[in-house]
Design a protein around this motif. Structure first.
Motif, PDB file in Angstrom:
ATOM      1  N   UNK A  90      31.153  40.056  53.982  1.00 23.79           N
ATOM      2  CA  UNK A  90      32.045  39.909  52.825  1.00 23.79           C
ATOM      3  C   UNK A  90      33.083  41.014  52.714  1.00 23.79           C
ATOM      4  N   UNK A  91      32.896  42.121  53.478  1.00 22.12           N
ATOM      5  CA  UNK A  91      33.862  43.210  53.433  1.00 22.12           C
ATOM      6  C   UNK A  91      35.053  42.991  54.352  1.00 22.12           C
ATOM      7  N   UNK A  92      34.886  42.126  55.350  1.00 25.34           N
ATOM      8  CA  UNK A  92      35.960  41.939  56.323  1.00 25.34           C
ATOM      9  C   UNK A  92      36.417  40.493  56.448  1.00 25.34           C
ATOM     10  N   UNK A  93      35.657  39.565  55.893  1.00 23.39           N
ATOM     11  CA  UNK A  93      36.021  38.147  56.011  1.00 23.39           C
ATOM     12  C   UNK A  93      37.351  37.877  55.319  1.00 23.39           C
ATOM     13  N   UNK A  94      38.173  37.029  55.937  1.00 27.14           N
ATOM     14  CA  UNK A  94      39.444  36.664  55.335  1.00 27.14           C
ATOM     15  C   UNK A  94      39.295  35.371  54.546  1.00 27.14           C
ATOM     16  N   UNK A  95      40.411  34.935  53.953  1.00 23.81           N
ATOM     17  CA  UNK A  95      40.372  33.755  53.099  1.00 23.81           C
ATOM     18  C   UNK A  95      39.945  32.504  53.872  1.00 23.81           C
ATOM     19  N   UNK A  96      40.349  32.401  55.125  1.00 25.92           N
ATOM     20  CA  UNK A  96      39.979  31.236  55.932  1.00 25.92           C
ATOM     21  C   UNK A  96      38.472  31.161  56.132  1.00 25.92           C
ATOM     22  N   UNK A  97      37.847  32.318  56.374  1.00 24.53           N
ATOM     23  CA  UNK A  97      36.393  32.361  56.538  1.00 24.53           C
ATOM     24  C   UNK A  97      35.685  31.927  55.274  1.00 24.53           C
ATOM     25  N   UNK A 112      38.540  38.827  46.773  1.00 22.96           N
ATOM     26  CA  UNK A 112      39.578  39.743  47.258  1.00 22.96           C
ATOM     27  C   UNK A 112      39.941  40.771  46.189  1.00 22.96           C
ATOM     28  N   UNK A 113      39.944  40.345  44.947  1.00 21.39           N
ATOM     29  CA  UNK A 113      40.224  41.277  43.851  1.00 21.39           C
ATOM     30  C   UNK A 113      39.114  42.323  43.738  1.00 21.39           C
ATOM     31  N   UNK A 114      37.844  41.873  43.899  1.00 19.75           N
ATOM     32  CA  UNK A 114      36.720  42.805  43.854  1.00 19.75           C
ATOM     33  C   UNK A 114      36.839  43.848  44.957  1.00 19.75           C
ATOM     34  N   UNK A 115      37.180  43.397  46.169  1.00 26.24           N
ATOM     35  CA  UNK A 115      37.334  44.350  47.280  1.00 26.24           C
ATOM     36  C   UNK A 115      38.474  45.310  47.018  1.00 26.24           C
ATOM     37  N   UNK A 119      36.039  48.308  45.993  1.00 23.44           N
ATOM     38  CA  UNK A 119      35.697  48.844  47.313  1.00 23.44           C
ATOM     39  C   UNK A 119      34.932  47.832  48.136  1.00 23.44           C
ATOM     40  N   UNK A 120      33.825  48.248  48.741  1.00 29.21           N
ATOM     41  CA  UNK A 120      33.087  47.398  49.660  1.00 29.21           C
ATOM     42  C   UNK A 120      31.790  46.887  49.042  1.00 29.21           C
ATOM     43  N   UNK A 121      31.297  45.805  49.630  1.00 25.48           N
ATOM     44  CA  UNK A 121      29.970  45.291  49.321  1.00 25.48           C
ATOM     45  C   UNK A 121      28.969  46.095  50.152  1.00 25.48           C
ATOM     46  N   UNK A 122      28.059  46.770  49.501  1.00 30.67           N
ATOM     47  CA  UNK A 122      27.083  47.595  50.224  1.00 30.67           C
ATOM     48  C   UNK A 122      25.780  46.851  50.496  1.00 30.67           C
ATOM     49  N   UNK A 123      25.462  45.884  49.671  1.00 30.95           N
ATOM     50  CA  UNK A 123      24.247  45.091  49.844  1.00 30.95           C
ATOM     51  C   UNK A 123      24.588  43.619  49.628  1.00 30.95           C
ATOM     52  N   UNK A 124      23.843  42.716  50.273  1.00 29.09           N
ATOM     53  CA  UNK A 124      24.120  41.293  50.063  1.00 29.09           C
ATOM     54  C   UNK A 124      24.086  40.888  48.590  1.00 29.09           C
TER      55      UNK A 124
END
Length: 306
Positions: A90-97, A112-115, A119-124
């Motif tokens: 979820x930290x690197x996936x783009x909109x298409x994914x 995308x707004x959350x990122x 920042x990043x998602x640290x846990x699922x």
């Protein structure tokens, strides 16, 4: 003389006035009735039209209103794609994914707004913070979430970073419901294709299978703290693939490697062979307190005598 024709008594004049009033009333009442009726109908129709308009506006708002981000950033809308569940970060996936995972465009905007803000998602489990993501959607995506190592720490080195980036990302596609694989022959790669099974659980299953000599029942997965009923639809079991321990030839160390034979039970078997000869049935061990009926029952599929 003409005055005689126009002269009326007081009573006659009052009668004429009453007659005129009645005649005017006969003509006026229907028109007044029609006027007020149209006014009432117009008001009623107007009120109905207003109610219908408000109801239609309400339905439209239900169809059109979706959770949205409250930032000042604008995001493009994304076309719908065929749903194809696969491992993603979820930290690197783009909109298409995200679209391929079945998420709507407005929820992708929230991610995308959350990122951008958090920042990043640290846990699922952090994905559950996304506004609008339902519990069912999270449970569907949870087996496919794979968060890679965070390289933002100060102690990172360029060589290690470049090396890790050169490793292709795991794009393992999970099996669809209804797929059945052999529990006694599947390797870790195949096991990981089952939703809910990752690398650690796959290794756990394979390691325990090697110690057992193969699975005889799906319930044996509970012995390594897995939910057997949840995994039952994915597996078939071929008991002909199990490996057996020869109680008349195996040494103490070999017998103790089996999870159903402990030190004291192996010692009883060795002593029995020394004193009474070879074993032909597990009933010969039933008189020893080291073996309960439950021990002998679960051991039966895994021993031989020749």
């Amino acid at each position: 003389m003409w005055k005689d024709f126009l002269y009326y008594t007081k009573t006659e004049r009052q009668g004429i006035i009453v007659l005129v009033v009645l005649i005017l009333g006969v003509y006026a009442v229907p028109k007044l009735f029609a006027f007020f009726t149209r006014a009432e109908d117009t008001g009623y129709c107007t009120e109905n039209e207003k109610s219908d308009q408000e109801y239609n506006d309400f339905l439209s708002s239900l169809r059109e209103t979706k959770p949205h981000n409250r930032s000042g950033h604008s995001f493009p809308s994304f076309p719908q794609q065929e749903v194809k569940l696969a491992v993603f970060d979820p930290n690197t996936a783009d909109s298409t994914t995200f679209l391929s995972l079945g998420l709507p465009s407005w929820m992708i905007k929230n991610i995308l707004h959350y990122r951008h803000k958090q920042g990043r998602f640290r846990h699922p489990e952090d994905l559950r913070k996304i506004y609008g993501l339902t519990k069912e959607q999270y449970q569907t995506l949870r087996p496919y979430i794979q968060i890679t190592e965070d390289f933002s720490s100060k102690d990172k080195d360029t060589v290690r970073l470049l090396t890790m980036q050169s490793i292709p990302r795991d794009t393992l596609v999970k099996y669809h419901p209804g797929t059945v694989i052999s529990l006694n022959s599947a390797d870790t790669t195949e096991l990981k294709k089952i939703p809910g099974i990752g690398s650690s659980i796959a290794r756990m299953i394979v390691n325990y299978r090697e110690r057992l000599g193969g699975f005889c029942r799906i319930e044996q997965l509970q012995e390594i703290h897995l939910k057997a009923e949840k995994l039952r639809p994915w597996f078939s079991i071929d008991t002909s693939q199990t490996h057996r321990v020869n109680l008349n030839k195996s040494g103490m160390e070999r017998m103790m490697r089996h999870p159903y034979i402990n030190y004291y039970q192996a010692k009883v078997i060795i002593e029995y062979r020394k004193k009474k000869g070879i074993l032909k049935s597990l009933k010969q061990l039933s008189l020893y307190e080291e073996f309960t009926p439950a021990d002998l029952e679960r051991l039966e599929p895994y021993i031989c005598y020749n």
